[in-house]
Design a protein around this motif. Structure first.
Motif, PDB file in Angstrom:
ATOM      1  N   ILE A   1       0.829  -1.203   0.000  1.00 47.81           N
ATOM      2  CA  ILE A   1       0.000   0.000   0.000  1.00 47.81           C
ATOM      3  C   ILE A   1       0.865   1.255   0.000  1.00 47.81           C
ATOM      4  N   ALA A   2       1.944   1.224   0.783  1.00 48.73           N
ATOM      5  CA  ALA A   2       2.858   2.371   0.821  1.00 48.73           C
ATOM      6  C   ALA A   2       3.468   2.623  -0.560  1.00 48.73           C
ATOM      7  N   ALA A   3       3.822   1.554  -1.264  1.00 50.36           N
ATOM      8  CA  ALA A   3       4.379   1.704  -2.614  1.00 50.36           C
ATOM      9  C   ALA A   3       3.350   2.293  -3.568  1.00 50.36           C
ATOM     10  N   SER A   4       2.110   1.848  -3.463  1.00 47.82           N
ATOM     11  CA  SER A   4       1.052   2.380  -4.321  1.00 47.82           C
ATOM     12  C   SER A   4       0.794   3.848  -4.017  1.00 47.82           C
ATOM     13  N   LEU A   5       0.815   4.197  -2.730  1.00 56.35           N
ATOM     14  CA  LEU A   5       0.633   5.589  -2.319  1.00 56.35           C
ATOM     15  C   LEU A   5       1.753   6.458  -2.878  1.00 56.35           C
ATOM     16  N   PHE A   6       2.976   5.984  -2.775  1.00 55.72           N
ATOM     17  CA  PHE A   6       4.129   6.702  -3.306  1.00 55.72           C
ATOM     18  C   PHE A   6       3.975   6.935  -4.805  1.00 55.72           C
ATOM     19  N   GLN A   7       3.637   5.882  -5.537  1.00 60.31           N
ATOM     20  CA  GLN A   7       3.557   5.983  -6.991  1.00 60.31           C
ATOM     21  C   GLN A   7       2.461   6.954  -7.422  1.00 60.31           C
ATOM     22  N   ALA A   8       1.284   6.862  -6.812  1.00 59.41           N
ATOM     23  CA  ALA A   8       0.172   7.728  -7.202  1.00 59.41           C
ATOM     24  C   ALA A   8       0.491   9.194  -6.954  1.00 59.41           C
ATOM     25  N   THR A   9       1.076   9.497  -5.799  1.00 57.14           N
ATOM     26  CA  THR A   9       1.352  10.889  -5.443  1.00 57.14           C
ATOM     27  C   THR A   9       2.470  11.467  -6.282  1.00 57.14           C
ATOM     28  N   ILE A  10       3.567  10.736  -6.426  1.00 56.63           N
ATOM     29  CA  ILE A  10       4.703  11.228  -7.182  1.00 56.63           C
ATOM     30  C   ILE A  10       4.343  11.402  -8.649  1.00 56.63           C
ATOM     31  N   SER A  11       3.580  10.459  -9.195  1.00 53.79           N
ATOM     32  CA  SER A  11       3.184  10.550 -10.603  1.00 53.79           C
ATOM     33  C   SER A  11       2.361  11.799 -10.859  1.00 53.79           C
ATOM     34  N   ALA A  12       1.477  12.150  -9.924  1.00 56.33           N
ATOM     35  CA  ALA A  12       0.637  13.339 -10.096  1.00 56.33           C
ATOM     36  C   ALA A  12       1.482  14.603 -10.121  1.00 56.33           C
ATOM     37  N   VAL A  13       2.409  14.724  -9.173  1.00 50.72           N
ATOM     38  CA  VAL A  13       3.289  15.903  -9.140  1.00 50.72           C
ATOM     39  C   VAL A  13       4.142  15.969 -10.400  1.00 50.72           C
ATOM     40  N   PHE A  14       4.665  14.832 -10.800  1.00 55.03           N
ATOM     41  CA  PHE A  14       5.515  14.728 -11.983  1.00 55.03           C
ATOM     42  C   PHE A  14       4.785  15.215 -13.231  1.00 55.03           C
ATOM     43  N   ARG A  15       3.555  14.767 -13.428  1.00 58.60           N
ATOM     44  CA  ARG A  15       2.806  15.141 -14.627  1.00 58.60           C
ATOM     45  C   ARG A  15       2.449  16.619 -14.632  1.00 58.60           C
ATOM     46  N   VAL A  16       2.078  17.144 -13.475  1.00 58.97           N
ATOM     47  CA  VAL A  16       1.733  18.563 -13.405  1.00 58.97           C
ATOM     48  C   VAL A  16       2.956  19.418 -13.722  1.00 58.97           C
ATOM     49  N   ALA A  17       4.104  19.071 -13.152  1.00 56.97           N
ATOM     50  CA  ALA A  17       5.323  19.838 -13.409  1.00 56.97           C
ATOM     51  C   ALA A  17       5.696  19.804 -14.893  1.00 56.97           C
ATOM     52  N   LEU A  18       5.629  18.625 -15.502  1.00 55.77           N
ATOM     53  CA  LEU A  18       5.963  18.509 -16.921  1.00 55.77           C
ATOM     54  C   LEU A  18       4.956  19.243 -17.790  1.00 55.77           C
ATOM     55  N   PHE A  19       3.676  19.163 -17.435  1.00 57.23           N
ATOM     56  CA  PHE A  19       2.645  19.816 -18.235  1.00 57.23           C
ATOM     57  C   PHE A  19       2.810  21.329 -18.205  1.00 57.23           C
ATOM     58  N   ARG A  20       3.074  21.875 -17.034  1.00 60.81           N
ATOM     59  CA  ARG A  20       3.223  23.320 -16.930  1.00 60.81           C
ATOM     60  C   ARG A  20       4.455  23.809 -17.690  1.00 60.81           C
ATOM     61  N   PHE A  21       5.519  23.024 -17.651  1.00 62.37           N
ATOM     62  CA  PHE A  21       6.711  23.430 -18.382  1.00 62.37           C
ATOM     63  C   PHE A  21       6.492  23.315 -19.887  1.00 62.37           C
ATOM     64  N   ALA A  22       5.831  22.238 -20.321  1.00 58.68           N
ATOM     65  CA  ALA A  22       5.631  22.006 -21.745  1.00 58.68           C
ATOM     66  C   ALA A  22       4.681  23.022 -22.360  1.00 58.68           C
ATOM     67  N   THR A  23       3.696  23.482 -21.607  1.00 58.59           N
ATOM     68  CA  THR A  23       2.673  24.363 -22.163  1.00 58.59           C
ATOM     69  C   THR A  23       2.855  25.828 -21.811  1.00 58.59           C
ATOM     70  N   GLN A  24       3.500  26.107 -20.661  1.00 62.46           N
ATOM     71  CA  GLN A  24       3.625  27.494 -20.218  1.00 62.46           C
ATOM     72  C   GLN A  24       5.072  27.930 -20.006  1.00 62.46           C
TER      73      GLN A  24
END
Length: 282
Positions: free
Chosen positions: A235-258
């Motif tokens: 469960i801890a691994a799943s929690l880590f993956q879900a949270t980190i992936s969300a931050v990762f995608r937002v950071a990449l999206f903002r850089f790619a588009t803005q």
């Protein structure tokens, strides 16, 4: 190796953002708990009717409704997390209520996007089943896997698009796929790095679960304890993956588009996160 190294660096920076704002970890936990409750109630009711009727068809509506509700819960929490991740990347402290309010404001879009996911997922599963009957398991697995991968890549940025830009499913898919086509690079590689780290965290948990099941007959208490610890690690691994992936995608999206450099990332790291198209430019 260079791409994986850059993906690992982005993973580290994403985790640093989460360490600074631990409230981001709440959304996957809440989503998981709500999902378990909904699944137990809806699927349990469907199974009960199927047993009572001695037939499978009474459970079908419950299966469809339950699957849709689980997707809605997951996407609601994902949008809430993406909204808070945006603030955390800007250095602001966030609260769970802030994320919930943001997701509530996008509820109509979340319901629509969840329906699209349910239909596409069912279509891919049906395609796999037909191909397995016509050409065997190998053909069905290959074509189904390719279709699932293509859908995953095309919709890689859909949640950030819904959370940050408020677009509906059709426009969000167009927006996401356009960003992927234009700035293709470490989005998927970075996710692979996050998935690898999560797997390494979960691996001892998987081993403990296997050992616990094997030891249960000889020592029920010891076996149960091993299984419990293993489940916690998974469960801890799943929690880590879900949270980190969300931050990762937002950071990449903002850089790619803005062209925004946020959080602890550097411009060099984010520029290195995308490989230019052949004959194109960053």
């Amino acid at each position: 190796m260079g791409r994986m190294r850059r993906g690992w660096e982005l993973t580290q920076e994403s985790w640093a953002v989460v360490r600074r704002d631990r409230s981001l970890l709440v959304f996957p936990v809440v989503g998981g708990i709500c999902g378990v409750v909904v699944a137990a109630v809806v699927f349990g009711a469907g199974a009960g009717l199927a047993v009572a009727a001695n037939a499978w068809w009474p459970a079908v509506p419950f299966l469809i409704v339950g699957s849709y509700l689980l997707i809605v819960i997951g996407q609601f929490c994902a949008v809430a997390l993406a909204s808070c991740a945006t603030a955390a990347l800007d250095g602001r402290d966030t609260t769970v209520s802030e994320g919930v309010d943001a997701a509530r404001g996008r509820l109509g879009l979340i319901l629509q996007w969840s329906a699209v996911q349910l239909v596409v997922g069912a279509a891919i599963s049906a395609l796999q089943a037909l191909l397995r009957e016509a050409g065997g398991n190998v053909l069905g697995s290959i074509v189904g896997g390719l279709a699932d991968f293509a859908w995953t890549v095309a919709t890689f940025f859909v949640v950030p698009v819904i959370a940050l830009e408020g677009l509906g499913p059709k426009d969000a898919i167009k927006r996401s796929s356009a960003v992927v086509r234009e700035r293709w690079g470490e989005g998927v590689v970075g996710s692979a790095a996050i998935g690898l780290v999560a797997f390494l965290i979960a691996l001892p948990g998987i081993a403990l679960v296997v050992l616990g099941v094997a030891a249960f007959s000889a020592s029920p208490a010891g076996g149960a304890a091993l299984v419990a610890v293993g489940v916690v690690l998974i469960i801890a691994a799943s929690l880590f993956q879900a949270t980190i992936s969300a931050v990762f995608r937002v950071a990449l999206f903002r850089f790619a588009t803005q062209d925004e450099v946020t959080g602890g990332f550097t411009r060099a790291q984010l520029e290195g996160a995308f490989a230019p198209k052949r004959g194109g430019r960053i």
